[in-house]
Design a protein around this motif. Sequence first.
Motif, PDB file in Angstrom:
ATOM      1  N   CYS A 126       8.392  18.014 -33.439  1.00 32.29           N
ATOM      2  CA  CYS A 126       9.293  17.768 -32.307  1.00 32.29           C
ATOM      3  C   CYS A 126       9.548  16.265 -32.254  1.00 32.29           C
ATOM      4  O   CYS A 126       8.599  15.486 -32.188  1.00 32.29           O
ATOM      5  CB  CYS A 126       8.644  18.251 -31.011  1.00 32.29           C
ATOM      6  SG  CYS A 126       9.517  17.682 -29.534  1.00 32.29           S
ATOM      7  N   CYS A 129       8.165  14.677 -28.649  1.00 29.73           N
ATOM      8  CA  CYS A 129       6.737  14.455 -28.352  1.00 29.73           C
ATOM      9  C   CYS A 129       5.888  14.326 -29.617  1.00 29.73           C
ATOM     10  O   CYS A 129       4.684  14.113 -29.531  1.00 29.73           O
ATOM     11  CB  CYS A 129       6.197  15.566 -27.461  1.00 29.73           C
ATOM     12  SG  CYS A 129       6.026  17.157 -28.312  1.00 29.73           S
ATOM     13  N   CYS A 147      10.185  23.232 -29.629  1.00 29.90           N
ATOM     14  CA  CYS A 147       8.891  22.724 -29.192  1.00 29.90           C
ATOM     15  C   CYS A 147       8.476  23.462 -27.917  1.00 29.90           C
ATOM     16  O   CYS A 147       9.276  23.627 -27.001  1.00 29.90           O
ATOM     17  CB  CYS A 147       8.978  21.228 -28.930  1.00 29.90           C
ATOM     18  SG  CYS A 147       7.474  20.541 -28.212  1.00 29.90           S
ATOM     19  N   THR A 149       6.626  22.488 -25.565  1.00 34.58           N
ATOM     20  CA  THR A 149       6.613  21.606 -24.404  1.00 34.58           C
ATOM     21  C   THR A 149       8.023  21.136 -24.034  1.00 34.58           C
ATOM     22  O   THR A 149       8.451  21.264 -22.888  1.00 34.58           O
ATOM     23  CB  THR A 149       5.746  20.351 -24.693  1.00 34.58           C
ATOM     24  OG1 THR A 149       4.545  20.782 -25.335  1.00 34.58           O
ATOM     25  CG2 THR A 149       5.421  19.600 -23.416  1.00 34.58           C
ATOM     26  N   CYS A 150       8.746  20.616 -25.020  1.00 31.75           N
ATOM     27  CA  CYS A 150      10.028  19.953 -24.727  1.00 31.75           C
ATOM     28  C   CYS A 150      11.238  20.879 -24.890  1.00 31.75           C
ATOM     29  O   CYS A 150      12.337  20.517 -24.492  1.00 31.75           O
ATOM     30  CB  CYS A 150      10.233  18.747 -25.632  1.00 31.75           C
ATOM     31  SG  CYS A 150       8.775  17.720 -25.798  1.00 31.75           S
TER      32      CYS A 150
HETATM   33 ZN   LIG Z   1       8.000  18.315 -27.957  1.00 28.04          ZN
END
Ligand SMILES: [Zn+2]
Length: 247
Positions: A126, A129, A147, A149-150
């Motif tokens: 990613c 991050c 990703c 998270t993102c």
């Molecule tokens: Zn990420």
Amino acid sequence: MKKEIEQAAAAIRNARFVIALTGAGVSTESGIPDFRSKGGLWSRFDPMEYGTIGAFKKDPAKVWHMLDELLELTDTKPNKGHLAMARLEGMGLLDGIITQNIDMLHQKAGSKTVVEFHGSIASFRCLACQNEYPLAFVQEQKNHPVCGTCKQLLKPDMVFFDEQIPAAALMASKELIAAADLLLVAGTSCQVTPASSIPLQIKKKGGLIIEINLEPALDNLANITLQGRFATTMTRLTDQLNAGKEE
Ligand SMILES: [Zn+2]
């Protein structure tokens, strides 16, 4: 050809530290057309629109159309040439491979010391991050991988045209080149930097160069030229060395 194979085998046997530099030509016999050739990946996807980090940052979904095709390469199997190179390493006669390929076929064949100048599609990242994801994660996804998270689309750890060679790969290759007194060039015409400078570096310090190419390209640099297909030629060379060992 028999004479040249014997000469090459003798040179490898007499060398202290042997390294190989490989390119697209070693994988064509596994069914991967040279990306730069007619019909190859970059003839269908304009490198400027699909192969740069700038293009990826601008429109990752578009670049993923090209990456979909690249991912199909993960089913590809190493050919007899890759296997022969791995065998040579196992025999203690090949100390490392520097490859310009991203197809992981040397590792699949069992080669241990492989420096990937242009990264590979074994892992993804990613860009927001820097979280890393293995190929298996990407292959499990129904859609293009994002990703966790993102939620951004992931980028493979292959080197795009406007990216630097990864520092770790550059360092590892420098160490191999510094130690080498024999370079086996296979399946590459050595036209792309920085790989193109490797034969010159070896030559400069008095090392030997053996070339295996269907169309020899290192005429002025190669001490021994083995003109032929990679799989057949590499197998013959390794068999010759193996036979020599048993004598
Ligand atoms: Zn990420």
